[in-house]
Write a protein that holds these residues in place. Structure first.
Motif, PDB file in Angstrom:
ATOM      1  N   GLN A 113      36.909  17.693  13.852  1.00 12.22           N
ATOM      2  CA  GLN A 113      37.711  16.875  12.947  1.00 12.22           C
ATOM      3  C   GLN A 113      36.910  15.666  12.442  1.00 12.22           C
ATOM      4  O   GLN A 113      36.966  15.319  11.261  1.00 12.22           O
ATOM      5  CB  GLN A 113      38.983  16.393  13.651  1.00 12.22           C
ATOM      6  N   THR A 114      36.158  15.036  13.346  1.00 11.12           N
ATOM      7  CA  THR A 114      35.330  13.893  12.945  1.00 11.12           C
ATOM      8  C   THR A 114      34.265  14.320  11.947  1.00 11.12           C
ATOM      9  O   THR A 114      33.987  13.612  10.963  1.00 11.12           O
ATOM     10  CB  THR A 114      34.661  13.261  14.177  1.00 11.12           C
ATOM     11  N   LEU A 115      33.672  15.482  12.166  1.00  8.61           N
ATOM     12  CA  LEU A 115      32.635  15.970  11.261  1.00  8.61           C
ATOM     13  C   LEU A 115      33.226  16.287   9.883  1.00  8.61           C
ATOM     14  O   LEU A 115      32.582  16.032   8.856  1.00  8.61           O
ATOM     15  CB  LEU A 115      31.962  17.219  11.848  1.00  8.61           C
ATOM     16  N   ILE A 116      34.432  16.824   9.854  1.00  7.01           N
ATOM     17  CA  ILE A 116      35.086  17.107   8.568  1.00  7.01           C
ATOM     18  C   ILE A 116      35.321  15.810   7.797  1.00  7.01           C
ATOM     19  O   ILE A 116      35.064  15.719   6.586  1.00  7.01           O
ATOM     20  CB  ILE A 116      36.406  17.867   8.789  1.00  7.01           C
ATOM     21  N   VAL A 117      35.822  14.765   8.501  1.00  4.68           N
ATOM     22  CA  VAL A 117      36.047  13.469   7.853  1.00  4.68           C
ATOM     23  C   VAL A 117      34.728  12.899   7.339  1.00  4.68           C
ATOM     24  O   VAL A 117      34.648  12.384   6.208  1.00  4.68           O
ATOM     25  CB  VAL A 117      36.714  12.487   8.836  1.00  4.68           C
ATOM     26  N   ALA A 118      33.675  13.011   8.144  1.00  4.78           N
ATOM     27  CA  ALA A 118      32.369  12.499   7.727  1.00  4.78           C
ATOM     28  C   ALA A 118      31.845  13.241   6.508  1.00  4.78           C
ATOM     29  O   ALA A 118      31.289  12.637   5.582  1.00  4.78           O
ATOM     30  CB  ALA A 118      31.376  12.617   8.884  1.00  4.78           C
ATOM     31  N   ARG A 119      32.034  14.553   6.488  1.00  7.08           N
ATOM     32  CA  ARG A 119      31.588  15.338   5.330  1.00  7.08           C
ATOM     33  C   ARG A 119      32.386  14.973   4.084  1.00  7.08           C
ATOM     34  O   ARG A 119      31.853  14.950   2.970  1.00  7.08           O
ATOM     35  CB  ARG A 119      31.737  16.836   5.627  1.00  7.08           C
ATOM     36  N   ALA A 120      33.672  14.669   4.247  1.00  6.89           N
ATOM     37  CA  ALA A 120      34.482  14.229   3.106  1.00  6.89           C
ATOM     38  C   ALA A 120      33.965  12.893   2.570  1.00  6.89           C
ATOM     39  O   ALA A 120      33.857  12.704   1.354  1.00  6.89           O
ATOM     40  CB  ALA A 120      35.947  14.112   3.514  1.00  6.89           C
ATOM     41  N   LEU A 121      33.621  11.962   3.470  1.00  7.33           N
ATOM     42  CA  LEU A 121      33.072  10.682   3.037  1.00  7.33           C
ATOM     43  C   LEU A 121      31.720  10.860   2.349  1.00  7.33           C
ATOM     44  O   LEU A 121      31.406  10.151   1.388  1.00  7.33           O
ATOM     45  CB  LEU A 121      32.940   9.743   4.239  1.00  7.33           C
ATOM     46  N   LEU A 122      30.916  11.796   2.840  1.00  8.25           N
ATOM     47  CA  LEU A 122      29.654  12.109   2.168  1.00  8.25           C
ATOM     48  C   LEU A 122      29.925  12.616   0.746  1.00  8.25           C
ATOM     49  O   LEU A 122      29.182  12.295  -0.188  1.00  8.25           O
ATOM     50  CB  LEU A 122      28.875  13.171   2.958  1.00  8.25           C
ATOM     51  N   GLY A 123      30.998  13.415   0.588  1.00  7.28           N
ATOM     52  CA  GLY A 123      31.367  13.898  -0.739  1.00  7.28           C
ATOM     53  C   GLY A 123      31.762  12.765  -1.665  1.00  7.28           C
ATOM     54  O   GLY A 123      31.409  12.763  -2.850  1.00  7.28           O
ATOM     55  N   VAL A 124      32.486  11.766  -1.118  1.00  2.75           N
ATOM     56  CA  VAL A 124      32.853  10.602  -1.926  1.00  2.75           C
ATOM     57  C   VAL A 124      31.592   9.847  -2.350  1.00  2.75           C
ATOM     58  O   VAL A 124      31.427   9.470  -3.517  1.00  2.75           O
ATOM     59  CB  VAL A 124      33.802   9.661  -1.140  1.00  2.75           C
ATOM     60  N   GLY A 125      30.679   9.632  -1.399  1.00  2.00           N
ATOM     61  CA  GLY A 125      29.426   8.959  -1.729  1.00  2.00           C
ATOM     62  C   GLY A 125      28.611   9.725  -2.750  1.00  2.00           C
ATOM     63  O   GLY A 125      28.049   9.134  -3.688  1.00  2.00           O
ATOM     64  N   GLY A 126      28.554  11.051  -2.608  1.00  2.00           N
ATOM     65  CA  GLY A 126      27.829  11.865  -3.571  1.00  2.00           C
ATOM     66  C   GLY A 126      28.428  11.781  -4.959  1.00  2.00           C
ATOM     67  O   GLY A 126      27.707  11.742  -5.971  1.00  2.00           O
ATOM     68  N   ALA A 127      29.768  11.740  -5.043  1.00  2.59           N
ATOM     69  CA  ALA A 127      30.442  11.630  -6.339  1.00  2.59           C
ATOM     70  C   ALA A 127      30.188  10.276  -6.991  1.00  2.59           C
ATOM     71  O   ALA A 127      30.222  10.153  -8.216  1.00  2.59           O
ATOM     72  CB  ALA A 127      31.948  11.849  -6.170  1.00  2.59           C
ATOM     73  N   MET A 128      29.937   9.252  -6.189  1.00  2.00           N
ATOM     74  CA  MET A 128      29.603   7.943  -6.742  1.00  2.00           C
ATOM     75  C   MET A 128      28.154   7.909  -7.247  1.00  2.00           C
ATOM     76  O   MET A 128      27.839   7.247  -8.234  1.00  2.00           O
ATOM     77  CB  MET A 128      29.810   6.858  -5.670  1.00  2.00           C
ATOM     78  N   ILE A 129      27.275   8.644  -6.565  1.00  2.00           N
ATOM     79  CA  ILE A 129      25.848   8.590  -6.882  1.00  2.00           C
ATOM     80  C   ILE A 129      25.485   9.470  -8.074  1.00  2.00           C
ATOM     81  O   ILE A 129      24.752   9.046  -8.980  1.00  2.00           O
ATOM     82  CB  ILE A 129      25.020   9.005  -5.641  1.00  2.00           C
ATOM     83  N   MET A 130      25.997  10.703  -8.108  1.00  2.00           N
ATOM     84  CA  MET A 130      25.494  11.697  -9.075  1.00  2.00           C
ATOM     85  C   MET A 130      25.698  11.288 -10.539  1.00  2.00           C
ATOM     86  O   MET A 130      24.731  11.256 -11.311  1.00  2.00           O
ATOM     87  CB  MET A 130      26.117  13.060  -8.786  1.00  2.00           C
ATOM     88  N   PRO A 131      26.916  10.978 -10.997  1.00  4.67           N
ATOM     89  CA  PRO A 131      27.047  10.598 -12.410  1.00  4.67           C
ATOM     90  C   PRO A 131      26.373   9.274 -12.724  1.00  4.67           C
ATOM     91  O   PRO A 131      25.908   9.061 -13.851  1.00  4.67           O
ATOM     92  CB  PRO A 131      28.561  10.521 -12.624  1.00  4.67           C
TER      93      PRO A 131
END
Length: 533
Positions: A113-131
């Motif tokens: 569960q912790t890893l899933i939450v961390a991966r979701a936060l990584l997705g948020v960070g990636g969405a901020m960085i890419m565009p």
């Protein structure tokens, strides 16, 4: 008088350093992109180690793998347009910080569960960085010729990141624990934050009207539902949990479009799609990714299950595709100036279709020369297409809409990848499964199980044993090769459709005169600059 003289001197200092600074800015942006691209694929080789350590259930394991790309694709438009409003550098630096924190959380996760939450936060960070990387690049390189070269380097780095992920993950797993695949992000982010704050220019779009929070959330929820549904379709799932997200997501996107058309100051200027070059470029990105991701997935299965190569050998066989993509990205600016967007995108699609048709000669035995030639042609053709389409799309967008345009391009990229896995995977299954229905001596239940995938067919054959198991294994392999050929033909047809679509692009590369003033970060003591919109 002295104030005017000081301001003029500051402008002269910035102008003198602009030529060097913008290429340093490109390096910083490429490092950002490299991290995001690597993180999208680095976990794939670590899945067995994660499974052994955390003991996730089947659904938890699926979310561990899929949460990052799913969240990232859903939030691209939200953060791309927010960057236009509040500042692209600000969003990028916040993305760096969140990516670093989420990487630490993922590296030391003690539960699924912790890893899933961390991966979701990584997705948020990636969405901020890419565009943000693309929109800042659009501002820093106002001259289209230089911008084309910068986008070529940017796209070459993206190709490197996708290939380096599994190789880096495999190396780290041989020497450390699975959390190390996330831990490598932290020192790079610790360097990127201060360097980015010092060197990257701040820019934003027009400040007309408030940011449409409701519209941004509608777009995020709609894309989440569509991408989730498409991913489940690609995995062969056709149940309530697939259809409902697809329908809800599609409805929300339709409502989002209607809302944007009614607003005086829309979140995304849908008028950009009325420009043939912009809408055509977006369509070409979707078609190119549709072909690439589906083919890569099936090619990896072919190399491992039909030819019997190890995962490392499979990765090495696919490296020529990456090297060819790098070469196309680096040569893209010169090719674009010489041939123009129309001929370059058309030529890239045709070249890729020829590569795909060449690969239909693959059979049950290894042919190293054929695979090398086919993958080189495939990588060069697809990257040529993607580079020219991205460059045309970004150049057509107004500077004040750079974040939204970049987010649309990245979302098209993600949707094309998801649709490609679903569509080409379905074609593959439809061509593969019927061949296993009439193997002598194999019970109907065993035939049905073997028809799910080649891997399951090998398991069933091992359980049956004897001549019947050998016969099932041979038929399954032959059926897979047949399905591969059918899938390649369908893919070639889609690529040729893309070549026809690209005929709407401009014939020549229109290089407008660059703006008179493009401000980059001032030296210490000079107020923070803004890029003129």
């Amino acid at each position: 008088m002295s104030g005017t003289t000081t301001a003029a001197a500051g402008l002269r200092r910035r102008a003198a350093g602009a030529g060097a600074n913008r290429w340093v800015v490109l390096v910083v942006l490429c490092v950002s992109l490299l991290l995001v691209a690597v993180d999208a694929t680095v976990l794939h080789v670590a899945v067995p180690a994660v499974t052994e350590d955390l003991r996730p259930g089947a659904i938890e394991l699926l979310w561990i793998v899929d949460t990052y790309p799913l969240v990232c694709a859903s939030l691209l438009i939200l953060f791309g347009t927010l960057g236009d409003k509040v500042g692209r550098r600000r969003i990028l630096l916040l993305g760096y910080a969140l990516f670093g924190v989420a990487s630490a959380l993922a590296a030391f996760a003690g539960s699924a569960q912790t890893l899933i939450v961390a991966r979701a936060l990584l997705g948020v960070g990636g969405a901020m960085i890419m565009p943000a990387t693309l929109s800042i690049l659009r501002q820093v390189f106002p001259d289209r010729r230089e911008r084309a070269l910068a986008i070529g380097i940017w796209s070459a780095v993206a190709a490197v990141g996708a290939a380096v992920g599994p190789l880096l993950g495999g190396f780290l797993l041989e020497h450390f624990w699975w959390g190390s695949v996330f831990l490598v992000n932290i020192p790079l982010m610790l360097v990127s934050l201060p360097v980015g704050r010092l060197l990257l220019p701040e820019s934003r779009g027009a400040a007309n009207g408030p940011w449409d929070v409701v519209g941004a959330l509608m777009a995020a929820a709609g894309l989440f539902g569509v991408v989730l549904g498409v991913k489940r379709l690609g995995g062969g799932e056709l149940g309530l949990f697939t259809v409902v997200p697809l329908l809800v997501g599609a409805v929300l996107i339709v409502l989002f479009v209607r809302r944007q058309r009614r607003r005086l100051h829309p979140l995304v200027d849908l008028g950009m799609f009325r420009r043939p070059a912009f809408s055509t470029s977006v369509g070409c990105i979707v078609l190119a990714m549709l072909a690439l991701v589906g083919l890569e997935l099936i090619a990896a299965q072919y190399l491992q299950l039909v030819l019997g190569l190890s995962p490392l050998e499979t990765g090495l066989r696919l490296l020529p595709l990456t090297f060819a993509a790098m070469a196309a990205g680096l040569a893209g600016a010169r090719l674009l100036r010489r041939f123009g967007p129309r001929r370059m995108v058309c030529g890239g699609f045709v070249l890729t279709a020829l590569a795909v048709l060449t690969l239909t000669a693959m059979g049950g035995s290894d042919n190293t020369g054929l695979l090398l030639f086919g993958f080189l042609l495939l990588g060069f053709g697809l990257e040529t297409t993607l580079f020219a389409a991205y460059e045309s799309m970004l150049s057509e967008a107004p500077p004040e809409q750079a974040g939204g345009a970049a987010a649309i391009g990245e979302t098209s990229y993600q949707l094309g990848a998801g649709i490609g896995i679903a569509l080409l995977g379905s074609v593959m299954n439809a061509a593969y499964a019927p061949g296993l229905k009439s193997v002598p001596g194999v019970p109907a239940s065993a035939s049905d199980a073997a028809g799910h995938s080649l891997g399951e067919a090998y398991e069933v054959a091992g359980q049956l044993g004897g001549p019947v198991g050998v016969a099932l294994r041979r038929v399954a392999r032959d059926s897979f090769v047949h399905g591969l050929h059918v899938t390649l033909l369908v893919s070639a047809g889609l690529l040729l459709l893309g070549a026809v679509m690209a005929l709407r692009l401009p014939r020549v590369m229109q290089c407008e005169a660059p703006p008179a003033e493009v401000e980059l970060p001032a030296p210490r003591g000079v107020a923070e600059s803004r890029v003129s919109a």
